[in-house]
Structures are given as structure tokens and as C-alpha cells.
Design a protein around this motif. Structure first.
Motif, short mmCIF file in Angstrom:
data_model
loop_
_atom_site.label_atom_id
_atom_site.label_comp_id
_atom_site.label_asym_id
_atom_site.label_seq_id
_atom_site.Cartn_x
_atom_site.Cartn_y
_atom_site.Cartn_z
N VAL A 794 29.16 -42.23 78.27
CA VAL A 794 30.25 -41.69 77.44
C VAL A 794 31.10 -42.82 76.89
CG1 VAL A 794 32.41 -40.38 77.57
CG2 VAL A 794 30.31 -39.44 78.55
N ARG A 797 29.35 -44.42 74.08
CA ARG A 797 29.13 -43.56 72.92
C ARG A 797 30.45 -43.00 72.38
NH1 ARG A 797 24.67 -39.28 74.73
NH2 ARG A 797 24.90 -38.66 72.54
N THR A 798 31.57 -43.60 72.78
CA THR A 798 32.86 -43.09 72.31
C THR A 798 32.95 -43.10 70.78
OG1 THR A 798 33.94 -43.86 74.34
CG2 THR A 798 35.37 -43.42 72.44
N GLU A 800 30.44 -43.00 68.64
CA GLU A 800 29.54 -41.95 68.11
C GLU A 800 30.17 -40.57 68.26
OE1 GLU A 800 25.70 -39.52 69.73
OE2 GLU A 800 25.93 -41.60 70.38
N ILE A 801 30.75 -40.30 69.43
CA ILE A 801 31.35 -38.99 69.68
C ILE A 801 32.53 -38.76 68.74
CG2 ILE A 801 32.63 -37.63 71.40
CD1 ILE A 801 30.87 -38.98 73.54
N ARG A 804 31.18 -37.77 65.41
CA ARG A 804 30.72 -36.38 65.43
C ARG A 804 31.89 -35.41 65.32
NH1 ARG A 804 25.55 -35.19 67.57
NH2 ARG A 804 24.33 -37.05 68.12
N LEU A 805 32.96 -35.67 66.10
CA LEU A 805 34.11 -34.78 66.05
C LEU A 805 34.81 -34.85 64.69
CD1 LEU A 805 35.61 -35.45 69.61
CD2 LEU A 805 34.48 -33.35 68.82
N ARG A 811 34.19 -29.31 70.12
CA ARG A 811 34.28 -29.94 71.44
C ARG A 811 33.34 -29.30 72.46
NH1 ARG A 811 38.34 -33.57 71.45
NH2 ARG A 811 39.87 -33.40 69.76
N VAL A 814 30.00 -30.96 72.09
CA VAL A 814 29.94 -32.29 72.71
C VAL A 814 29.77 -32.16 74.22
CG1 VAL A 814 31.24 -34.41 73.14
CG2 VAL A 814 31.30 -33.35 70.87
N ILE A 818 26.50 -33.64 76.46
CA ILE A 818 26.56 -34.56 77.61
C ILE A 818 25.95 -33.90 78.84
CG2 ILE A 818 28.07 -35.94 79.06
CD1 ILE A 818 27.90 -36.89 76.17
N ALA A 881 34.58 -36.67 77.58
CA ALA A 881 34.02 -36.97 76.26
C ALA A 881 34.42 -35.92 75.23
CB ALA A 881 32.49 -37.03 76.36
N SER A 882 34.50 -34.66 75.69
CA SER A 882 34.85 -33.60 74.73
C SER A 882 36.30 -33.65 74.30
CB SER A 882 34.54 -32.23 75.35
OG SER A 882 35.40 -31.98 76.45
#
Length: 893
Positions: A794, A797-798, A800-801, A804-805, A811, A814, A818, A881-882
Motif C-alpha cells: 500500500v 502504491r500510494t 497509484e491509489i 485511481r481515486l 473507496r 480500492v 487490496i 489505503a481506501s
């Protein structure tokens, strides 16, 4: 360069590095000045001469480095420099260091603790001179059973084989399982007879083993003659406990079996043979009666022999196999099917003690725990290496080679491993003390000293080095292949350079899950086996029942009629004690492993020599079945009319009928028992009783035969008293009743039947609890590994996440992404672990005699448990992550 000059240079470079550096700087400066002077003499201006000299020299620091590379001892200075740098790196990251060291310490501690058992039981050489050259000769029982090739030898065979063999320089014999009555001479126990474990040995027994007494002497050849054998050698423990370490005891007399014995020696405290725990030794008498054909049935001796120079153990085996075949040809009635086995002394005591398989299971389990710990630390190192990509890239760009980077990282790993090993040894010290306190369930186990000895220290050192290699090699190799250009760029932090790290960590965590599932299934099977043993029906009522062991000495009870009369006088007195419902005597208490006997059934063809029929043999009094609570299924029990003058009779159990009569009516059938020390005769089956477990810790029903005590009196037996009250309350009245008949006759092991059974099972619950704790530790470490991997993923990939958001991803999507990654990894690991665990029931069947483990539910419950634990370990970083703030994350990048 001469050796001493090299050594002096090496020591100077190591012990005085600053002085060496000053000399080197002086030499380089002198050489540079010479070049400058030479250029000036050639007509160059001073400034130009100085510049040209530096160009020709190639740079002072480069020259110094080249000299250092070829200096004697530079490699050691370089290694020490790596250690200092590694220590600084670890000190800068105390959180990482603490987690890594503690993880390895737990793995090394459980391994060192269990290895202390291996060291105590398997690596400690037997006492004496060159024990590998001492052989032990035993008989091979054609009736099979437990350890059929570790049966004792008869006196006639001992005498014949001692003279006929050509492979042994000397052969001794020992009857290791005798008991004597000691009338103690110390004030604290004066007048109280005690049952003491003893052994009767041939005069050369101690010389064959290569041991000498601490005080006094050993036996001589004259002391085996009847009437001249009243001498005794004491163990160091008995001498300390009973006689207060009185050195003047040698030469004085003590009272054994109502006769005075002269103490001629005391053995050293180090003299212990694993599994044999006599407290004193007496000479082995050989009389004319011991050399008769009938004496061949009485197998009670273990033979100890020293190999001749140049003779191998294989040659000894071949020789004694031939001698056993010759005995079978000469005495077919008693020797048919019997053979001879020969092992070295260290091999025999381990085989006879039967602990090797259990230790193998324990060490395999803790080895898997250590692998899981190493995988966790390797994951931490991969994450740390990912954070040091720019540092490593700079070092590579400045000229450091890949091997140099690997060496530096392995040095740091070695520091972590040795710190973990040191902490692990401290934990192991407490662990060994805990194991030692719980391993007191019988005399043989208690006699083995457990300690943090040199073997354990070396094992911990080797385990630490192995951990450093297992933990650090893959991360170091991965780090040495760092992409210099990519990682020196500013955006390198968010690039794909961590993908290989992620794949490697995923593989390691998957393996952790597989191993954890494997250990949990194995421990669950053992738990199920112990549960079945603990709650099985033993075939008799153990409560409320009081038991005690009695051994009648030859001085007063040598004849069978005297033994029978004592029992007939004692039992009515015991039956009159308040609260006693019934009383019986038996050669072996139920479920305590009775002796076995071979037999023939009249009207059935005789079995081949190597397939003789056998059954457990019990000699009991008439009220035994009522006292023990064993149901009578057919026919009748024994009565007071079953005397030596009546026709011989026996009672068999239902398993005997099932195997040998195929459920036909056995009553009236004739059985011939081949009992040691008695003439063979045909006995009629008059009754059938319910099955009783042969061992309280076993689950198999074996064929059993019961003989009436009055028709075959014995000198060593157990008393059973059934009472309606607490059995312990009868202990004192029981002792008083026996003392009224014979004041010098001791009672041994006075305890309730329930306590006796618990004592027999003492080791099983302890080791299963230990295995369970190891499996639980493996599960926790695997969960930590899953959590660490997902949390690291996580973190990587912060960016990348956040994108995406920012692009509209929900959320919950996401969170599910994970969780899906974690569950996918867990499912693969669980599938692998399940496949590895499928053969475990058959493996345990082969390792543990008589333990048939079948529990299909475990193969569903354990994977579900693993999935639930993995889900919980994944959920925390997945939820984090979410909740990533896209703007903050993208702004930071």
C-alpha cells in the motif's frame, strides 16, 4: 616475504591502523616530492613541476587506496569497517532493528530449546572408553510386537555365545530391571524398607564399558559364585541421598533382601546409560539351574561386548546371526524363530529408548518456525532495501561493485542475526529451564540432564549464520542489481523498480502461509490423537482404585509355594480394611504394558518360526476381574479351586477370540503357552472377558491371556484395592497390613490407578502443548508477514491509489482490490500447505506406534482459520489505503 615478516606486518596493520596510515601518507608525500624535484631539475617551473608530478603519480588518494588493497590484513580491516557501518545503519533505524532481532530471536530460541533435547539424548556420548566400539546384543522375538529386536537374551545363550564368538574381545551381561529391598541405615529412614531399582551384572560389565568406580573397586570373578556374591556397588545418587555421601561406607555392610551386603564401590555421578536407571549393582550369579534347557525361556540379560581391533559392527551382526541359527537348530523347542541383533551402544540406547522419532518431529516443527521467521525478516530487508535504492545507486555510480554491495548488506544481516542469536540464547535459557521442570514424568527422563551446553551454543551460532544467509541473500542480490539511472532520477521513488521486491516478498509470504497451515494441520492431528487417548475407554474402571507394587525377595520367598502362601494370607487382610470393596493381585496392572508370550492353539497348524502367535500375558488372582471392573463375557472367571493340583486353565479377551477363533466359541479349547522359566503345558480356556488397552497411551486392542496366580505364582506383582472412598486414604492402612505380615517388605509406587495412568501419559500432553505453541507462533508470524507485505504494498502504491481515486474510483473498490490481493496470496499458500499436509496421517502412523490419526475436518477448519487470520491482517492496511487523500498524496509526489 618470510612468514614471520608477513605476520608482523599483519599484526601492525590491524593493531595500529592510524600509525600505518601515517606511514603511508609519509611515503606518498615523499614519492610525490621526489617527482617534483626531478621535474624542477629538468627545467620546469615549480608550479608546472608540481602539476606534472601529481599527474604522473595519478592522485595521492588513489595511490593510497591501491596500496591499501594489497596490504596484508586489509580484508579484515575492510570487514571490520563493514561491521561498523552496518552497526551505524541499524542504530539509525531502531524500530526496524528491534522487530528483525526479536523475530529471529523467537525462531532461534525455540530451535535452541528443542535442540537441547537432541544434545542431551542423542549427542551426549555414553560414559566409558570409546563407546562406539561397544556392542549390545539382544534377541529378536519372532512374535513381533513393539521393538521385537530389542529383547533380552537368556543365560544359556549368553554363556554359549561368549565362548563361541570370534568378534568380541570381552562379553558382559546385565539384568537391568531387578528390584531389591534396602533397609536403610540413615537416621531419617531407619527401619523403613525401600524398594530400590537394581541390576545384576557379570564381573567384567564395568571394564567392558570402560568405566571405573569413584570409590572402591568393581566385582571379581569369584563373586559370581553362589554364597560369595553378597557385595554391592552403589550409584552416586543413592550414595548421596541415602548415605549422605559417606566415603567411609566402602567396606561396610548394608542390608539388602534381608541379608548383609558389603559395599565395595561407588560409581561416579556421570555413569548413566539412557533408559537404564539402576541405583545399585550386584553380581550376576550363574548356577547349574541357569544352564538347563528350560532356562532358555527366561530371557532377562542384555549383552555388552567390546569389539576386537579391526572388527566392524557388520561382521559382529553376521557372526551372531549365525550363532542364533545354530541355537535354533540345537534347541528348536525354545529357540525356534528367535534371532540375534547387534548394535553399537550409542545406537542401541537411542533405539531402545524410542525418542528419536519424537525429536525428529519436534526439530522439524521448530525448523519450519525458523523458516517463517527468516521469511519475515527477509521481507523487512526487502522493504528496507527499497527505501535505500538511491543510496545504493549512488554507491554503484561511484564505482562500488555488485559484490561489494552484497558483502555490505550481508554484513548488516549478520549483525541482525547474531543479535537475534544472543537474545534467542537468553530466551532459550529460560525455555530449557521450563522444559526441564516439565520433563519429570518418569525416572529415565528425569535422569537425563538438560542444559545450555556447548552443543546448543554451537547450534545457535550456526542457526544465526544460516538466518543471516536465508534472510539476506535474496534482498542483497536484488539490491545489487539496482538500476542506477532510474533510481537517481527524482521520480524513481514512484517507478516500477520495486516490482521485483514485491514479487519476492509475495513468494516468501505465500510460503509462510503454506508452512503455517502445514504445522497447524500436523499439530491438530496430534491434538486429536492425544484427545482420543485421554478420553478412550480403557476397558476397565480406573476409579476409585489404589495400586502398589510388591517384590518378594528370594531370601524368604524363593519357592512358588511361599509366594502363593504370602498372597493368600495378605489378600483377606486387605479385604477387611475399612472402605475396601474388593482386592486382587496381578503381574501387570491394566493398561501398563504387560509382557508377551508366544502360544499354540490345539487343532490349528503350527505357525512358521517367524510368525509365531503372541499375546499379552497376565497372572491374576481370582477377584482380579471384579476388582478391575473388566466384564466377563462368556464362561467363568478364576476361583480358589484353580490350584496347582487342578487342570491348568486360562481366560482370554474378546480380541483374542476375534483374531484366532474368528468369533467361534473358544470355551474348552486348549492353548499351550511358552512361558519363560516354566515347562510348557496345555491349558483350557474357561472364560472370555472384555478388551483392555495394552497401554493407556495406545488405542489398539491386543490379544490377551490371563493365568491364575495359584497355578503360576510370581515374586513380583501389583496389588489392587477397590474402594468407595478416596484411594489415597487407604495408603497408610495398606502399608500397615503388609508390615504386619512382613516388616521388611517394602511397597513401591503406592498411588491411585488414575494417578498412575496420568503419570504414564505425562509426556504426551506436555509435548503436544509445546507443538501447539509452536504452531500458534507460526500462525502469528505468518499473519505478521501478510500484514507487513500488504502494508508495504500500500505504501508503494500510494501514488497509484491516489490517481485511481482522483479519476473516480470508489473507496470500497480500492478496499476490495487490496483485500483481493491478500486473499489471492493466502489462497495459493493455503493450497500448497494443504497439499503438503495430506500425507501427514500416514507419516504419523509410521512414526508413532499404534497411533492411527484420521481427522478430515481439520483439512477444512485449518484453511478457514488461515483465511480468516489473513483477512484480518489484510483489512487494516486495506482500510488505510481506501482512506488515502488523493490531493495530499499527489502533492507529496
Amino acid at each position: 616475504m618470510p612468514f614471520f615478516t608477513k605476520a608482523r606486518s599483519f599484526l601492525r596493520n590491524i593493531s595500529s591502523p592510524n600509525h600505518g596510515e601515517a606511514d603511508l601518507d609519509h611515503e606518498v608525500q615523499s614519492h610525490l616530492q621526489l617527482l617534483i624535484d626531478e621535474n624542477i631539475r629538468a627545467g620546469m617551473p615549480p608550479t608546472e613541476a608540481h602539476r606534472a608530478a601529481r599527474i604522473e603519480l595519478g592522485g595521492a588518494e588513489q595511490v593510497k587506496e591501491q596500496v591499501r588493497e594489497i596490504q596484508i590484513g586489509n580484508w579484515l580491516r575492510s570487514v571490520l569497517s563493514d561491521f561498523r557501518y552496518g552497526f551505524r545503519q541499524l542504530r539509525k533505524n531502531p524500530g526496524f532493528t528491534a522487530v528483525a532481532v526479536l523475530t529471529l530471536a523467537l525462531g532461534i530460541a525455540v530451535n535452541a530449546t528443542m535442540f537441547s533435547l537432541v544434545s542431551a539424548f542423542m549427542l551426549r556420548h555414553p560414559p566409558g572408553r570409546d563407546p562406539e566400539r561397544v556392542a549390545v546384543v539382544t534377541s529378536i522375538n519372532p512374535g513381533n510386537g513393539f521393538l521385537p529386536d530389542a529383547n533380552p537374551v537368556s543365560i544359556p545363550n549368553f554363556l554359549a555365545w561368549r565362548e563361541a564368538n570370534q568378534v568380541f574381545a570381552d562379553t558382559a551381561a546385565a539384568d537391568q530391571y531387578r528390584a531389591v529391598t534396602l533397609t536403610a541405615l540413615s537416621q531419617s529412614t531407619a527401619g523403613q524398607p525401600q524398594a530400590i531399582r537394581s541390576a545384576a551384572v557379570s564381573p567384567n560389565y564395568f571394564s567392558v564399558l570402560g568405566v571405573s568406580p569413584e570409590f572402591g573397586r568393581t566385582f571379581n570373578d569369584e563373586e559370581i559364585q553362589p554364597g560369595r556374591s553378597r557385595v554391592v556397588i552403589l550409584s552416586h545418587e543413592l550414595w548421596e541421598r541415602q548415605f549422605a555421601s559417606d566415603a567411609s561406607l566402602v567396606g561396610r555392610t548394608i542390608r539388602l533382601n534381608r541379608e548383609d551386603y558389603t559395599v565395595i564401590g561407588v560409581m561416579p555421578s556421570s555413569f548413566h546409560l539412557l533408559g537404564f536407571t539402576p541405583e545399585l549393582w550386584t553380581p550376576l550369579e550363574v548356577t547349574a539351574a541357569n544352564e538347563t534347557a528350560n532356562a532358555r525361556k527366561d530371557r532377562s540379560l542384555f549383552l555388552f561386548a567390546r569389539l576386537k581391533p579391526g572388527i566392524t559392527i557388520e561382521q559382529a551382526r553376521a557372526e551372531f546371526s549365525a550363532l542364533a541359527r545354530r541355537a535354533e537348530q540345537d534347541f528348536p523347542e525354545t529357540e525356534k524363530g528367535w534371532g540375534a541383533a547387534v548394535r553399537t551402544l550409542p545406537d542401541f540406547i537411542l533405539y531402545d529408548f524410542g525418542i528419536r522419532n519424537g525429536l525428529a518431529v519436534m526439530m522439524t516443527t521448530v525448523g519450519f518456525v525458523l523458516l517463517i521467521a527468516c521469511a519475515n525478516v527477509a521481507g523487512l530487508l526487502l522493504a528496507r532495501a527499497a527505501g535505500r535504492r538511491k543510496e545504493l545507486a549512488i554507491r554503484l555510480a561511484l564505482g562500488a561493485g555488485g559484490l561489494r554491495i552484497i558483502r555490505q548488506l550481508l554484513t548488516e544481516n549478520l549483525l541482525i542475526a547474531f543479535l537475534g542469536g544472543a537474545l534467542g540464547l537468553l530466551l532459550a535459557y529460560w525455555g530449557i529451564a521450563f522444559v526441564r521442570a516439565n520433563m519429570n514424568f518418569n525416572e529415565a527422563i528425569s535422569a537425563v540432564p538438560l542444559s545450555l551446553d556447548s552443543n546448543v551454543l554451537l547450534f545457535a551460532l550456526a542457526a544465526s549464520a544460516l538466518c543471516a544467509l536465508l534472510c539476506g541473500l535474496a534482498p542483497a542480490l536484488n539490491a545489487s542489481r539496482t538500476d542506477v539511472n532510474n533510481n537517481l532520477k527524482e521520480e524513481g521513488r514512484s517507478s516500477s523498480s520495486g516490482h521485483s521486491h514485491s514479487r519476492l516478498r509475495t513468494t516468501m509470504v505465500t510460503c509462510q502461509i503454506a508452512v503455517a497451515l502445514f504445522l497447524l494441520v500436523g499439530t491438530g492431528l496430534l491434538f486429536r490423537g492425544i484427545f482420543m487417548i485421554e478420553h478412550q475407554n480403557l476397558g476397565f474402571r480406573a476409579d476409585p482404585l489404589l495400586t502398589a507394587n510388591v517384590t518378594l525377595d528370594d531370601a524368604r520367598y524363593k519357592d512358588a509355594s511361599q509366594q502363593s502362601l504370602f498372597v493368600r494370607n495378605l489378600l483377606p487382610q486387605l479385604a477387611q480394611l475399612p472402605g475396601v470393596e474388593s482386592v486382587a493381585a496381578t503381574s501387570d496392572l491394566p493398561a501398563t504394558g504387560p509382557s508377551t508370550v508366544t502360544f499354540r492353539i490345539q487343532g490349528q497348524p503350527e505357525a512358521p518360526a517367524n510368525q509365531q502367535l503372541s499375546a499379552s500375558d497376565n497372572v491374576v488372582t481370582s477377584d482380579f476381574f471384579r476388582t478391575a471392573g473388566i466384564p466377563l463375557l462368556r464362561g467363568r472367571a478364576f476361583t480358589e479351586q484353580d490350584t496347582p493340583h487342578a487342570p491348568p486353565v486360562i481366560v482370554v479377551n474378546q480380541e483374542f477370540v476375534n483374531r484366532h477363533f474368528h468369533d467361534q466359541n473358544p470355551l474348552g479349547r486348549q492353548i499351550q503357552l511358552n512361558v519363560s522359566g516354566t515347562a510348557s503345558q496345555w491349558s483350557e480356556i474357561v472364560g472370555v472377558v472384555g478388551n483392555v488397552k495394552t497401554y493407556s497411551e495406545g488405542i489398539i486392542d491386543d490379544p490377551q491371556v490371563y493365568e491364575p496366580f495359584l497355578q503360576r505364582p510370581i515374586s513380583s506383582f501389583s496389588l489392587m484395592l477397590r474402594t468407595a472412598a478416596n484411594p489415597a486414604a487407604l495408603a497408610s492402612p495398606l502399608r500397615t497390613a503388609v508390615a504386619q505380615l512382613d516388616a521388611e517388605l517394602p511397597l513401591a509406587s503406592v498411588m491411585s490407578m488414575s494417578a498412575l495412568i496420568e503419570r504414564q501419559k505425562g509426556g504426551n500432553p506436555f509435548f503436544v502443548r509445546v507443538l501447539a505453541s509452536f504452531a500458534f507462533l507460526a500462525l502469528i508470524l505468518a499473519a505478521i508477514g501478510i500484514y507487513g507485505l500488504i502494508a508495504y504494498s500500500v505504501g508503494q502504491r500510494t501514488h497509484e491509489i491516489a490517481i485511481r481515486l482522483a479519476l473516480g474510483a470508489k473507496r470500497p473498490d480500492v478496499l476490495r482490490m487490496i483485500l483481493r490481493d491478500g486473499m489471492k496470496m493466502t489462497a495459493i499458500g493455503a493450497a500448497v500447505g494443504l497439499a503438503l499436509a495430506l500425507p501427514l496421517p500416514k507419516v504419523f502412523d509410521a512414526i508413532f506406534y499404534g497411533l492411527h490419526l484420521r481427522e478430515p475436518r481439520l483439512y477444512f477448519l485449518v484453511p478457514i482459520t488461515i483465511l480468516v487470520v489473513a483477512l484480518l491482517a489484510t483489512y487494516i492496511p486495506a482500510r488505510r489505503a481506501s482512506r488515502v487523500d488523493p490531493m495530499s498524496a499527489l502533492h507529496q509526489d
